[in-house]
Design a protein around this motif. Sequence first.
Motif, PDB file in Angstrom:
ATOM      1  N   PHE A   1       0.704  -0.839   0.007  1.00 29.10           N
ATOM      2  CA  PHE A   1       0.260   0.289   0.353  1.00 29.10           C
ATOM      3  C   PHE A   1       1.088   1.427   0.059  1.00 29.10           C
ATOM      4  O   PHE A   1       1.790   1.198   1.142  1.00 29.10           O
TER       5      PHE A   1
ATOM      6  N   PHE B   1       4.331   1.215   2.034  1.00 29.10           N
ATOM      7  CA  PHE B   1       4.404   0.090   2.697  1.00 29.10           C
ATOM      8  C   PHE B   1       4.594  -1.291   2.024  1.00 29.10           C
ATOM      9  O   PHE B   1       2.662  -1.458   2.003  1.00 29.10           O
TER      10      PHE B   1
ATOM     11  N   VAL C   1       2.949  -4.717   2.748  1.00 32.49           N
ATOM     12  CA  VAL C   1       2.706  -5.918   3.635  1.00 32.49           C
ATOM     13  C   VAL C   1       3.267  -7.134   3.239  1.00 32.49           C
ATOM     14  O   VAL C   1       3.961  -8.240   4.584  1.00 32.49           O
TER      15      VAL C   1
ATOM     16  N   SER D   1      -0.637  -8.019  15.320  1.00 30.78           N
ATOM     17  CA  SER D   1      -1.581  -7.146  14.830  1.00 30.78           C
ATOM     18  C   SER D   1      -1.059  -6.075  13.087  1.00 30.78           C
ATOM     19  O   SER D   1       0.414  -5.894  13.242  1.00 30.78           O
ATOM     20  N   GLY D   2      -1.273  -6.045  12.011  1.00 32.92           N
ATOM     21  CA  GLY D   2      -1.597  -4.944  11.202  1.00 32.92           C
ATOM     22  C   GLY D   2      -0.141  -6.247  10.002  1.00 32.92           C
ATOM     23  O   GLY D   2       0.399  -5.839   9.355  1.00 32.92           O
ATOM     24  N   THR D   3       0.114  -7.185  10.795  1.00 31.96           N
ATOM     25  CA  THR D   3       0.927  -8.171  10.112  1.00 31.96           C
ATOM     26  C   THR D   3       0.461  -8.349   7.999  1.00 31.96           C
ATOM     27  O   THR D   3       0.987  -9.356   7.003  1.00 31.96           O
ATOM     28  N   GLY D   4      -1.363  -8.670   8.100  1.00 31.64           N
ATOM     29  CA  GLY D   4      -1.258  -8.915   6.516  1.00 31.64           C
ATOM     30  C   GLY D   4      -2.155  -9.759   6.771  1.00 31.64           C
ATOM     31  O   GLY D   4      -2.245 -10.448   6.089  1.00 31.64           O
ATOM     32  N   LYS D   5      -2.982 -10.650   7.868  1.00 30.45           N
ATOM     33  CA  LYS D   5      -3.576 -11.586   7.809  1.00 30.45           C
ATOM     34  C   LYS D   5      -4.959 -12.038   6.797  1.00 30.45           C
ATOM     35  O   LYS D   5      -5.313 -12.264   6.077  1.00 30.45           O
ATOM     36  N   SER D   6      -5.454 -10.038   7.038  1.00 23.77           N
ATOM     37  CA  SER D   6      -6.391 -10.326   6.337  1.00 23.77           C
ATOM     38  C   SER D   6      -6.275  -9.420   5.350  1.00 23.77           C
ATOM     39  O   SER D   6      -6.790 -10.779   3.917  1.00 23.77           O
ATOM     40  N   VAL D   7      -5.671  -8.780   4.497  1.00 18.92           N
ATOM     41  CA  VAL D   7      -4.662  -8.616   3.531  1.00 18.92           C
ATOM     42  C   VAL D   7      -4.976 -10.160   2.684  1.00 18.92           C
ATOM     43  O   VAL D   7      -4.815  -9.837   1.597  1.00 18.92           O
TER      44      VAL D   7
ATOM     45  N   GLU E   1     -10.865 -14.190  13.045  1.00 17.19           N
ATOM     46  CA  GLU E   1     -11.026 -13.756  13.863  1.00 17.19           C
ATOM     47  C   GLU E   1     -12.525 -14.381  14.615  1.00 17.19           C
ATOM     48  O   GLU E   1     -12.961 -13.200  14.924  1.00 17.19           O
TER      49      GLU E   1
ATOM     50  N   HIS F   1      -6.557 -14.484  16.978  1.00 13.78           N
ATOM     51  CA  HIS F   1      -5.462 -14.214  17.752  1.00 13.78           C
ATOM     52  C   HIS F   1      -5.399 -14.774  18.958  1.00 13.78           C
ATOM     53  O   HIS F   1      -5.111 -15.093  20.337  1.00 13.78           O
TER      54      HIS F   1
HETATM   55  N1  LIG Z   1      -6.463  -0.619   1.904  1.00  9.96           N
HETATM   56  C1  LIG Z   1      -5.967  -0.197   2.330  1.00  9.96           C
HETATM   57  N2  LIG Z   1      -5.191   0.084   2.266  1.00  9.96           N
HETATM   58  C2  LIG Z   1      -3.987   0.690   2.676  1.00  9.96           C
HETATM   59  N3  LIG Z   1      -3.174  -0.217   4.065  1.00  9.96           N
HETATM   60  C3  LIG Z   1      -4.155  -1.051   3.786  1.00  9.96           C
HETATM   61  C4  LIG Z   1      -5.199  -1.868   2.984  1.00  9.96           C
HETATM   62  N4  LIG Z   1      -5.969  -2.775   3.792  1.00  9.96           N
HETATM   63  C5  LIG Z   1      -4.926  -3.697   4.825  1.00  9.96           C
HETATM   64  N5  LIG Z   1      -4.030  -2.411   4.946  1.00  9.96           N
HETATM   65  C6  LIG Z   1      -2.329  -2.279   5.692  1.00  9.96           C
HETATM   66  O1  LIG Z   1      -2.205  -3.827   5.610  1.00  9.96           O
HETATM   67  C7  LIG Z   1      -1.561  -3.945   7.094  1.00  9.96           C
HETATM   68  C8  LIG Z   1      -2.510  -4.743   7.265  1.00  9.96           C
HETATM   69  O2  LIG Z   1      -3.253  -5.147   7.040  1.00  9.96           O
HETATM   70  P1  LIG Z   1      -4.724  -6.583   7.814  1.00  9.96           P
HETATM   71  O3  LIG Z   1      -5.607  -5.866   8.144  1.00  9.96           O
HETATM   72  O4  LIG Z   1      -4.426  -7.627   6.675  1.00  9.96           O
HETATM   73  O5  LIG Z   1      -3.632  -7.011   9.124  1.00  9.96           O
HETATM   74  P2  LIG Z   1      -4.075  -7.609  10.108  1.00  9.96           P
HETATM   75  O6  LIG Z   1      -2.425  -8.750  10.515  1.00  9.96           O
HETATM   76  O7  LIG Z   1      -5.599  -9.110   9.400  1.00  9.96           O
HETATM   77  O8  LIG Z   1      -4.234  -7.099  11.564  1.00  9.96           O
HETATM   78  P3  LIG Z   1      -5.026  -7.490  12.758  1.00  9.96           P
HETATM   79  O9  LIG Z   1      -4.793  -8.517  13.523  1.00  9.96           O
HETATM   80  O10 LIG Z   1      -4.770  -6.301  14.239  1.00  9.96           O
HETATM   81  O11 LIG Z   1      -6.250  -7.828  12.347  1.00  9.96           O
HETATM   82  C9  LIG Z   1      -1.773  -3.031   7.990  1.00  9.96           C
HETATM   83  O12 LIG Z   1      -1.015  -2.305   8.228  1.00  9.96           O
HETATM   84  C10 LIG Z   1      -3.222  -2.102   7.283  1.00  9.96           C
HETATM   85  O13 LIG Z   1      -3.327  -0.797   7.820  1.00  9.96           O
END
Ligand SMILES: Nc1ncnc2c1ncn2[C@@H]1O[C@H](COP(=O)(O)OP(=O)(O)OP(=O)(O)O)[C@@H](O)[C@H]1O
Length: 275
Positions: free
Chosen positions: A24, A27, A29, A49-55, A178, A211
């Motif tokens: 992004f 940044f 991911v 948190s924020g390591t990109g699991k949902s992405v 989650e 988590h």
């Molecule tokens: N559409 C987007 N635009 C910009 N940044 C994004 C977007 N989607 C996700 N990110 C960034 O990508 C990173 C990973 O996000 P993600 O939601 O995958 O984390 P996660 O591991 O699922 O976190 P959590 O455990 O907190 O839910 C985060 O820093 C988030 O801010």
Amino acid sequence: MDDTLHPRFSGNPPVVVKGLVNRFGDFTVHQDLSLEVREGEILGVVGGSGTGKSVLMRSIIGLQTPNDGHISVFGRTITGIDPDQDLGVRCRWGVMFQGGALFSTLTVGENVEVPLRQFYPDISPELRKEIARYKVLLSGLPEDAIAKFPSELSGGMKKRAGLARALALDPELLFLDEPTAGLDPIGAAAFDRLTRELKETLGLTVFLITHDLDTLYEICDRVAVIADKQVVAVGTIPELIETGHPWIEAYFNGPRGRAAQSSHQRAHQRQDGSE
Ligand SMILES: Nc1ncnc2c1ncn2[C@@H]1O[C@H](COP(=O)(O)OP(=O)(O)OP(=O)(O)O)[C@@H](O)[C@H]1O
């Protein structure tokens, strides 16, 4: 083919991710992330948190276009495909998003009918209602929840309604983001049991972001750990701990990790004792 396999299984990994890159802006991911999900397993996906699991999940279901890499689901390439293009595989997975992502103006039953209308527009309204009713009950909600709006449900009931919608199309692959977050420990344990039972009875493969250490110990067959923009390890919890990776060490051998492990061991000792 192994004759112990569920009749639904083909013997091939339903999800294969190779060399995934997601950025992004500046940044990054994911950098060269690879992962295979095996048929019939519950794969826990963990990471800070924020390591990109949902992405990662969004990339696999085609809602996020990666910068590089290759993803296939049920042997069909997902990467580089228009999200609206019919691949013939979208109806083979179901997704429960964080918080349920229910339509607030529709009842629970109508929410479950949404994917049925989308993928099977020719089904009669009566049959669609009946299928939705069955999925709501299968997800452990009472009959009277069908006519309720999401605002009338507790957090745990919303999750079950989200699960019912994810199961609407009889998926082979279930994504859960989650599922136990925000549930009390009894509700979380009940949701875990339901996930395991559905996996076994319906022959599901489950990609489960969590988590929740109890969930990992109780129902996951393997766990994939995301750190340093990659899947740094995947295996059973003892196999992960063997790797000595500092994040894994801190996660599983920290106070909460040890508490989850002892509670898991105690539960199994009780089970063995009562058999
Ligand atoms: N559409 C987007 N635009 C910009 N940044 C994004 C977007 N989607 C996700 N990110 C960034 O990508 C990173 C990973 O996000 P993600 O939601 O995958 O984390 P996660 O591991 O699922 O976190 P959590 O455990 O907190 O839910 C985060 O820093 C988030 O801010």
